[in-house]
Design an enzyme around this catalytic site. Sequence first.
Site, PDB file in Angstrom:
ATOM      1  N   LYS A  96       0.818  -1.216   0.000  1.00  0.00           N
ATOM      2  CA  LYS A  96       0.000   0.000   0.000  1.00  0.00           C
ATOM      3  C   LYS A  96       0.856   1.273   0.000  1.00  0.00           C
ATOM      4  O   LYS A  96       0.641   2.178  -0.794  1.00  0.00           O
ATOM      5  CB  LYS A  96      -0.939   0.027   1.226  1.00  0.00           C
ATOM      6  CG  LYS A  96      -1.882  -1.161   1.313  1.00  0.00           C
ATOM      7  CD  LYS A  96      -2.806  -1.067   2.523  1.00  0.00           C
ATOM      8  CE  LYS A  96      -2.077  -1.069   3.851  1.00  0.00           C
ATOM      9  NZ  LYS A  96      -1.349  -2.323   4.151  1.00  0.00           N
ATOM     10  N   ARG A 151      -9.399   0.785   8.980  1.00  0.00           N
ATOM     11  CA  ARG A 151      -9.006  -0.586   9.310  1.00  0.00           C
ATOM     12  C   ARG A 151     -10.097  -1.306  10.091  1.00  0.00           C
ATOM     13  O   ARG A 151      -9.940  -2.477  10.398  1.00  0.00           O
ATOM     14  CB  ARG A 151      -7.749  -0.550  10.171  1.00  0.00           C
ATOM     15  CG  ARG A 151      -6.435  -0.851   9.451  1.00  0.00           C
ATOM     16  CD  ARG A 151      -5.316  -0.610  10.462  1.00  0.00           C
ATOM     17  NE  ARG A 151      -4.103  -1.307  10.200  1.00  0.00           N
ATOM     18  CZ  ARG A 151      -3.054  -0.798   9.551  1.00  0.00           C
ATOM     19  NH1 ARG A 151      -3.104   0.398   9.028  1.00  0.00           N
ATOM     20  NH2 ARG A 151      -1.952  -1.506   9.427  1.00  0.00           N
ATOM     21  N   ARG A 210      11.400  -5.690   4.995  1.00  0.00           N
ATOM     22  CA  ARG A 210      11.160  -4.263   4.699  1.00  0.00           C
ATOM     23  C   ARG A 210      12.204  -3.374   5.358  1.00  0.00           C
ATOM     24  O   ARG A 210      12.528  -3.522   6.516  1.00  0.00           O
ATOM     25  CB  ARG A 210       9.763  -3.870   5.199  1.00  0.00           C
ATOM     26  CG  ARG A 210       9.511  -2.358   5.164  1.00  0.00           C
ATOM     27  CD  ARG A 210       8.052  -2.008   5.156  1.00  0.00           C
ATOM     28  NE  ARG A 210       7.293  -2.593   6.245  1.00  0.00           N
ATOM     29  CZ  ARG A 210       5.955  -2.587   6.302  1.00  0.00           C
ATOM     30  NH1 ARG A 210       5.253  -2.034   5.312  1.00  0.00           N
ATOM     31  NH2 ARG A 210       5.327  -3.130   7.321  1.00  0.00           N
ATOM     32  N   ARG A 218      11.606  -1.260  10.886  1.00  0.00           N
ATOM     33  CA  ARG A 218      10.590  -0.894  11.884  1.00  0.00           C
ATOM     34  C   ARG A 218      10.556  -1.940  12.993  1.00  0.00           C
ATOM     35  O   ARG A 218      10.626  -3.133  12.717  1.00  0.00           O
ATOM     36  CB  ARG A 218       9.217  -0.807  11.221  1.00  0.00           C
ATOM     37  CG  ARG A 218       8.990   0.522  10.505  1.00  0.00           C
ATOM     38  CD  ARG A 218       7.768   0.516   9.632  1.00  0.00           C
ATOM     39  NE  ARG A 218       6.593  -0.100  10.227  1.00  0.00           N
ATOM     40  CZ  ARG A 218       5.434  -0.270   9.600  1.00  0.00           C
ATOM     41  NH1 ARG A 218       5.307   0.142   8.343  1.00  0.00           N
ATOM     42  NH2 ARG A 218       4.417  -0.830  10.190  1.00  0.00           N
ATOM     43  N   ARG A 233       0.045  -9.012  13.597  1.00  0.00           N
ATOM     44  CA  ARG A 233      -0.615  -7.969  12.800  1.00  0.00           C
ATOM     45  C   ARG A 233      -1.453  -8.588  11.685  1.00  0.00           C
ATOM     46  O   ARG A 233      -2.517  -8.073  11.345  1.00  0.00           O
ATOM     47  CB  ARG A 233       0.424  -6.994  12.234  1.00  0.00           C
ATOM     48  CG  ARG A 233       0.940  -6.035  13.320  1.00  0.00           C
ATOM     49  CD  ARG A 233       2.282  -5.421  12.959  1.00  0.00           C
ATOM     50  NE  ARG A 233       2.253  -4.740  11.701  1.00  0.00           N
ATOM     51  CZ  ARG A 233       3.316  -4.575  10.919  1.00  0.00           C
ATOM     52  NH1 ARG A 233       4.495  -5.068  11.275  1.00  0.00           N
ATOM     53  NH2 ARG A 233       3.201  -3.924   9.785  1.00  0.00           N
TER      54      ARG A 233
END
Length: 226
Positions: free
Chosen positions: A15, A90, A129, A162, A173
């Site tokens: 996204k 969300r 990531r 992160r 998550r």
Amino acid sequence: MTINVILLGPPGAGKGTQAKTLAERTGLTHVASGDLFRAALREGTELGMLAKSYMDRGELVPDEVVIRMILERVAQPDCAAGVIFDGFPRTQEQAVALQESLAEHNGKIDAVLYLHVPNEVLLRRIAGRQTCKVCGATYNIYYFPSHRPGICDACGGKLYQRSDDSLETAQHRLDVYFTQTRPLIEHYQRQGLLHEIDGQQDIAWVTDAMLKALGRFLEPSAQPKE
Ligand code: ADP
Ligand code: ADP
Ligand code: ZN
């Protein structure tokens, strides 16, 4: 013409990556709830500290906190020409609050682009990531590495991982996504707004598919090339 677009999909679906490019190509403003929380945390605000306590555990920040933050952001002048929502809504409650607030200003959601990516790919994407501290650009050590390790191609800034991108938190998550966010797919399908896009394809392919889905809303200069 004002248009508002939602990018929907699990953590790691792409996204943020797509929203940055779409914003450049369309002139819409990119609003990412996670980025706003991380910015608040860097600034040391109360909102940032509160959000961190949920983000670290991979839980959702409470609806009323997220909703207030997003509605304040959307009221800024740079959002008047239209917004690409990334990471919001969300939950059902967030979706309804957004719809009601837009309606108060004669606005609406014009399209929801849903990025579909299988779970095992998502875990690898999240664990790999890397994010630029300075400009927020995103890389991936497996799929999309920066040219020099640890350094942003775009601005030379330092890349970091992160803290909520650890395998354990990422798994949680994904569970949270499946129970709390996935029902929104049907919510927007019922409203005839949903466009499903294969998020497993490469980054440029996905951008093109998104621009095609938005085709009739866009200026000719932003249309995908054949
Ligand atoms: P989200 O915002 O949905 O959580 P990101 O845009 O941050 O997802 O992407 C998650 C990770 O996957 C990043 O490391 C990014 O570089 C990588 N990525 C994004 N899109 C693709 C793609 N189409 N193919 C392979 N890797 C991708
Ligand atoms: P990703 O796309 O990888 O899931 P985000 O940056 O969108 O990451 O979100 C990171 C974290 O910020 C979430 O796990 C959650 O704790 C919090 N967050 C972001 N957006 C929302 C939202 N709309 N509602 C509740 N919590 C949110
Ligand atoms: Zn950078």
